[in-house]
Motif scaffolding. Structure first.
Motif, mmCIF file in Angstrom:
data_model
loop_
_atom_site.group_PDB
_atom_site.id
_atom_site.type_symbol
_atom_site.label_atom_id
_atom_site.label_comp_id
_atom_site.label_asym_id
_atom_site.label_seq_id
_atom_site.Cartn_x
_atom_site.Cartn_y
_atom_site.Cartn_z
ATOM 1 N N SER A 17 41.526 -24.429 23.162
ATOM 2 C CA SER A 17 40.903 -25.776 23.740
ATOM 3 C C SER A 17 41.857 -26.848 23.396
ATOM 4 N N VAL A 18 42.103 -27.796 24.228
ATOM 5 C CA VAL A 18 42.988 -28.886 23.952
ATOM 6 C C VAL A 18 42.094 -30.225 23.486
ATOM 7 N N ILE A 19 40.868 -29.992 23.768
ATOM 8 C CA ILE A 19 39.941 -31.100 23.427
ATOM 9 C C ILE A 19 39.189 -31.021 22.156
ATOM 10 N N ASP A 20 39.097 -29.710 21.586
ATOM 11 C CA ASP A 20 38.412 -29.670 20.289
ATOM 12 C C ASP A 20 38.724 -28.366 19.580
ATOM 13 N N ASP A 69 21.707 -33.055 32.131
ATOM 14 C CA ASP A 69 21.733 -34.256 31.386
ATOM 15 C C ASP A 69 22.883 -34.770 31.900
ATOM 16 N N PRO A 70 22.902 -36.102 32.944
ATOM 17 C CA PRO A 70 24.142 -36.308 33.538
ATOM 18 C C PRO A 70 25.040 -37.181 32.506
ATOM 19 N N GLU A 71 24.369 -37.759 31.381
ATOM 20 C CA GLU A 71 25.228 -38.535 30.502
ATOM 21 C C GLU A 71 26.059 -37.640 29.648
ATOM 22 N N ILE A 72 25.621 -36.580 29.186
ATOM 23 C CA ILE A 72 26.406 -35.672 28.479
ATOM 24 C C ILE A 72 27.451 -35.040 29.108
ATOM 25 N N ASP A 73 27.095 -34.536 30.624
ATOM 26 C CA ASP A 73 28.377 -34.095 31.576
ATOM 27 C C ASP A 73 29.114 -35.304 31.645
ATOM 28 N N LYS A 74 28.890 -36.535 32.049
ATOM 29 C CA LYS A 74 29.910 -37.646 32.174
ATOM 30 C C LYS A 74 30.796 -37.797 30.919
ATOM 31 N N CYS A 75 30.192 -37.638 29.855
ATOM 32 C CA CYS A 75 30.916 -37.949 28.502
ATOM 33 C C CYS A 75 32.086 -36.860 28.280
ATOM 34 N N LEU A 76 31.530 -35.391 28.435
ATOM 35 C CA LEU A 76 32.448 -34.464 28.525
ATOM 36 C C LEU A 76 33.716 -34.584 29.569
ATOM 37 N N HIS A 77 33.319 -34.926 30.699
ATOM 38 C CA HIS A 77 34.171 -34.965 31.825
ATOM 39 C C HIS A 77 35.146 -36.309 31.653
ATOM 40 N N THR A 78 34.695 -37.075 30.908
ATOM 41 C CA THR A 78 35.570 -38.313 30.728
ATOM 42 C C THR A 78 36.556 -37.842 29.555
ATOM 43 N N LYS A 79 36.100 -37.462 28.336
ATOM 44 C CA LYS A 79 36.887 -37.066 27.335
ATOM 45 C C LYS A 79 37.857 -35.974 27.601
ATOM 46 N N GLY A 80 37.271 -34.902 28.369
ATOM 47 C CA GLY A 80 37.987 -33.918 28.721
ATOM 48 C C GLY A 80 39.258 -34.093 29.406
ATOM 49 N N GLN A 81 39.212 -35.280 30.436
ATOM 50 C CA GLN A 81 40.130 -35.449 31.463
ATOM 51 C C GLN A 81 41.282 -36.254 30.637
ATOM 52 N N ILE A 82 40.773 -37.128 29.493
ATOM 53 C CA ILE A 82 41.715 -37.795 28.772
ATOM 54 C C ILE A 82 42.541 -36.918 28.147
ATOM 55 N N LYS A 83 42.081 -36.016 27.332
ATOM 56 C CA LYS A 83 42.337 -34.859 26.322
ATOM 57 C C LYS A 83 43.512 -34.227 27.138
ATOM 58 N N VAL A 84 43.002 -33.446 28.408
ATOM 59 C CA VAL A 84 43.945 -32.957 29.156
ATOM 60 C C VAL A 84 44.906 -33.394 29.518
ATOM 61 N N MET A 85 44.826 -34.706 30.051
ATOM 62 C CA MET A 85 46.096 -35.427 30.511
ATOM 63 C C MET A 85 47.165 -35.758 29.198
ATOM 64 N N GLU A 86 46.544 -36.065 28.129
ATOM 65 C CA GLU A 86 47.393 -36.362 27.028
ATOM 66 C C GLU A 86 48.281 -35.173 26.720
ATOM 67 N N HIS A 87 47.547 -33.909 26.600
ATOM 68 C CA HIS A 87 48.242 -32.848 26.087
ATOM 69 C C HIS A 87 49.248 -32.443 26.986
ATOM 70 N N TYR A 88 48.842 -32.401 28.388
ATOM 71 C CA TYR A 88 50.118 -31.943 29.391
ATOM 72 C C TYR A 88 51.146 -32.997 29.838
ATOM 73 N N GLY A 89 50.610 -34.276 29.516
ATOM 74 C CA GLY A 89 51.743 -35.372 30.003
ATOM 75 C C GLY A 89 51.284 -35.593 31.271
ATOM 76 N N TRP A 90 50.062 -35.404 31.755
ATOM 77 C CA TRP A 90 49.828 -35.868 33.271
ATOM 78 C C TRP A 90 49.411 -37.163 33.495
ATOM 79 N N SER A 91 49.475 -37.792 34.709
ATOM 80 C CA SER A 91 49.042 -38.935 35.278
ATOM 81 C C SER A 91 47.745 -38.618 35.835
ATOM 82 N N VAL A 92 46.903 -39.862 35.951
ATOM 83 C CA VAL A 92 45.805 -39.667 36.704
ATOM 84 C C VAL A 92 45.985 -38.857 38.115
ATOM 85 N N ASP A 93 46.851 -39.124 38.789
ATOM 86 C CA ASP A 93 47.197 -38.371 40.104
ATOM 87 C C ASP A 93 47.794 -36.802 39.783
ATOM 88 N N ASP A 94 48.154 -36.755 38.722
ATOM 89 C CA ASP A 94 48.543 -35.265 38.447
ATOM 90 C C ASP A 94 47.094 -34.298 38.233
#
Length: 104
Positions: A17-20, A69-94
């Motif tokens: 996991s790159v998130i936690d 629960d849409p709030e939990i899913d939304k939170c995980l999607h947002t945090k997950g995208q940020i962590k994955v992008m940081e880990h792999y050095g991706w832009s939003v477009d990547d």
């Protein structure tokens, strides 16, 4: 077996996991009986596994999340995208190129 970045996958196709990296529930921090939850599910489930976009959840939190629960899913999607992008050095477009959507 490895992902496109050479990260070794376990026998079930999961990259670390790159998130936690903790062995506690990502949401409530309880220890014990935990399940892996792919942050980007549906058509992106295999990509979540291969890129390490997953977290540990206790049965209660996992049930609440799958209870839609849409709030939990939304939170995980947002945090997950940020962590994955940081880990792999991706832009939003990547990220969007691989997962088909921007959650940030």
């Amino acid at each position: 077996m490895t992902n496109e970045f050479g990260v070794k996958l376990d026998r079930n196709g999961y990259a670390p996991s790159v998130i936690d990296e903790t062995k506690v529930c990502f949401l409530c921090k309880k220890r014990g009986d935990l399940a892996r939850h792919e942050v980007f599910h549906g058509a992106n489930r295999q990509k979540s596994k291969a890129y390490g976009a997953w977290v540990h959840l206790c049965p209660k939190c996992h049930q609440e999340l799958h209870g839609k629960d849409p709030e939990i899913d939304k939170c995980l999607h947002t945090k997950g995208q940020i962590k994955v992008m940081e880990h792999y050095g991706w832009s939003v477009d990547d990220f969007r190129e691989r997962f088909g959507k921007n959650y940030v």
